[in-house]
Structure formats: structure tokens, C-alpha cells
Design an enzyme around this catalytic site. Structure first.
Site, PDB file in Angstrom:
ATOM      1  N   SER A  98    -106.028  18.958  46.928  1.00 55.33           N
ATOM      2  CA  SER A  98    -107.265  19.456  48.723  1.00 55.33           C
ATOM      3  C   SER A  98    -108.108  20.328  49.060  1.00 55.33           C
ATOM      4  O   SER A  98    -109.333  19.961  48.195  1.00 55.33           O
ATOM      5  CB  SER A  98    -105.665  19.582  48.934  1.00 55.33           C
ATOM      6  OG  SER A  98    -105.279  19.566  50.847  1.00 55.33           O
ATOM      7  N   HIS A 207    -103.904  15.472  55.855  1.00 55.17           N
ATOM      8  CA  HIS A 207    -104.446  14.615  54.913  1.00 55.17           C
ATOM      9  C   HIS A 207    -103.713  12.723  55.984  1.00 55.17           C
ATOM     10  O   HIS A 207    -103.080  12.705  55.286  1.00 55.17           O
ATOM     11  CB  HIS A 207    -104.064  14.728  53.569  1.00 55.17           C
ATOM     12  CG  HIS A 207    -104.961  15.298  52.922  1.00 55.17           C
ATOM     13  ND1 HIS A 207    -105.761  15.336  52.547  1.00 55.17           N
ATOM     14  CD2 HIS A 207    -103.382  16.825  52.036  1.00 55.17           C
ATOM     15  CE1 HIS A 207    -105.950  16.622  51.346  1.00 55.17           C
ATOM     16  NE2 HIS A 207    -104.798  17.625  51.370  1.00 55.17           N
TER      17      HIS A 207
END
Length: 323
Positions: A98, A207
Site C-alpha cells: 500500500s 483500496h
């Protein structure tokens, strides 16, 4: 000689005090924190070292503090290898989870540390603002058979925007979307055989499609920043495909805001390419724990672990340079 990869943690690995002892004993690490303070125009090092925790955990603070700390660890280990005269080959991969992708891109010289710091601060601001008016949430699903994931996505998606944000390890995924869908998913997952379903204490649906506004804003910001081709192999978060040039790196930082992170695929690809040792570069040991579950035959070392010094600086790499 070991074949190794650097892996960089994402938001959630931050903690008050991170990097302080490192900066006290490593001039290279101290220089990274000093640069971060100068670039951001605020003492991000003091926030990382002294808190308070609630201020550090704010997305727009956590991300630059974590990037600075991760790159400080990287600078310190490279400094130590140099001091020992160790002939260390370059890492086979730099992989970030991430937000850790920004650390990986700095490590691979795709973007500068200064640009990375400014970008993650803006990324944090945009993530916090994205999807306003739509209550976002995330949940960890533990022990669900992966074959049942499509059923979970279909059933929970009937309640609102919903998807798999992170495939972290076998039997461990994080889902993201609108709160109604996440609340429903927590119950549906248990019915499908999950051992646990825990709604996380976050207000940002990372996300997921709720980050579309943040992705659009970051696309504009990233267009103003200089990118270079990577000096170390990089992998995309969504599917572990290689990131081979500057423009692919730029696109990755846009796309991964709305797409999931398949950490299992990334680790499996690195292991298949011959990586035998994974070095977690940054605070905490989250990725080390995940890697041990994904690739149990590999060695995973967290630089935040006090035992890492003995494992990295003495037996890990051979042959100091002759005097």
C-alpha cells in the site's frame, strides 16, 4: 550469497517513538529525518518520536512519518554495510505494501525522498477527503476459505460499494467499502466459515472505488513530479506485475488507491524469482509475520527487531573488502 528483497510496510505500522533510537546511532538515518523536517516545513521527526499518538495516526501525518522512518532504516543499513566494508549486491526487489509503495519507489530511485514526502502527505489528505458523504469502513476477515471470497463479494456488494482491499496472507484478507456493506460482510463472512470478522477503527475505505476522487487528484499531482526508471525491480500492488519504467511507476501510484493489494502474489512472485531472504525496512514487523505464512521456507528479517543486527551484519553477507 543470499538473494534478498527489501519490503516496506504501509500505514498501520507507525508507532510513537519509531526511528528515534535509530537516528541517535546512525548519522545517515538522522540525515533522512532532518531532510523530512525541512521538506515538509514541520518537525515530522518530533511527531514520530514523541507523538501524541492521535496526531501521528492522522493519515496526512502517518504517511510521511512512516516514509521518513522507512527510508531512515534503509539509509542506516546501507551505512552499516559500508562501514563494515561488506560487498553487498543490490536487492533483487523493492516491494511496498500500500503506502509502502512510495518507500519502495524512493528506494529504487524512481522518485526522490523529497518528492515522496510531499506526495504521501497530499495522498493522506486526499484519502481523508475522498468519498465524503459516503461512510467508508474496512474489516479484517480471518480464516475464510479463499474459494468463498466471490460469494462474500457478491452478497456484501448488494448492500453497497464493496471489495477486497488486501490479500495479506493465506486466510487473511481485508475488505473495504461503504459501511453498510462492511457491516453486512462481517456477518456474512462468519456464515461462510470465517473464524473472525473484525470491523476496523478507520473511517477511510482504502483500496476501494470510494477512493476515486483521491486517485483523480493524485493523478494531477503526480503529473508534476519527475519520475525515473527503477534501479531495482518493482511489483504492482494489484497483481504483482513488474513495474519496469517511470510511467508505470507513476500509474501505479494512481491505480493502487482504488485497486486492492495482493501481497500474497507479490511475495510468491519474489520467492519464485529466487528471493530467499526478505528484509522488512521500517517500523514494526507486520510484513515479516505475513511473509512467514506465505513463504515459510524463506527467511524474513525485520530491521525493527533487535536481533536483526546479528543476522544481517555478521553471518548474512560474506567477504568484507580486503584492507
Amino acid at each position: 550469497m543470499q538473494t534478498y528483497a527489501f519490503v516496506f510496510p504501509g500505514q498501520g505500522s507507525q508507532s510513537v517513538g519509531m526511528g528515534r533510537a535509530l537516528a541517535e546511532r546512525s548519522p545517515a538515518a538522522a540525515a533522512v529525518f532532518a531532510e523530512a523536517d525541512s521538506v515538509l516545513g514541520q518537525p515530522i521527526s518530533r511527531l514520530a518520536w514523541e507523538g501524541p499518538a492521535d496526531e501521528l495516526d492522522r493519515t496526512e501525518n502517518a504517511q510521511p512519518a512512516l516514509l521518513a522512518t522507512s527510508i531512515a532504516y534503509l539509509a542506516a543499513v546501507r551505512e552499516r554495510w559500508s562501514d563494515l566494508g561488506a560487498e553487498v549486491p543490490p536487492a533483487a526487489f523493492a516491494a511496498g505494501h500500500s503506502m509502502g509503495q512510495y518507500s519502495a519507489l524512493v528506494a529504487a530511485e524512481v522518485i526522490s525522498l523529497a518528492d515522496g514526502l510531499r506526495l504521501v502527505r497530499e495522498r493522506g489528505r486526499q484519502m481523508q477527503a475522498s468519498g465524503s458523504g459516503r461512510d467508508g469502513a474496512m474489516a479484517a476477515i480471518i480464516g475464510l476459505d479463499e474459494a468463498r471470497l466471490p460469494e462474500l463479494v457478491a452478497a456484501a456488494g448488494a448492500h453497497g460499494t464493496f471489495g477486497v482491499a488486501n490479500r495479506n496472507a493465506p486466510g487473511q484478507v481485508v475488505v473495504s467499502g461503504e459501511r453498510a456493506a462492511i457491516d453486512a460482510a462481517a456477518e456474512i463472512a462468519k456464515d461462510l466459515g470465517a473464524r473472525k470478522a473484525i470491523v476496523l477503527p478507520v473511517s477511510v475505505a482504502a483500496h476501494s472505488p470510494l477512493m476515486a476522487e483521491a486517485a483523480a487528484a493524485m493523478r494531477d499531482v503526480l503529473a508534476t513530479v519527475s519520475f525515473s526508471d527503477p534501479t531495482t525491480s518493482l511489483l504492482a500492488n494489484a497483481d504483482a506485475r513488474p513495474i519496469t519504467d517511470a510511467e508505470a511507476g507513476r500509474s501505479e501510484l494512481v491505480e493502487h488507491l482504488t485497486a486492492g493489494v495482493d501481497w500474497v502474489a507479490a511475495v510468491e512472485r519474489m520467492a519464485a524469482a529466487g528471493v530467499t531472504t526478505f528484509i522488512e525496512v521500517g517500523p514494526g514487523r507486520v510484513l515479516t509475520g505475513l511473509i512467514k505464512r506465505i513463504a515459510p521456507d524463506a527467511e524474513a528479517i525485520a530491521l525493527d527487531d533487535p536481533a536483526a543486527a546479528d543476522r544481517l551484519f555478521v553471518p548474512f553477507f560474506a567477504s568484507p573488502t580486503p584492507a
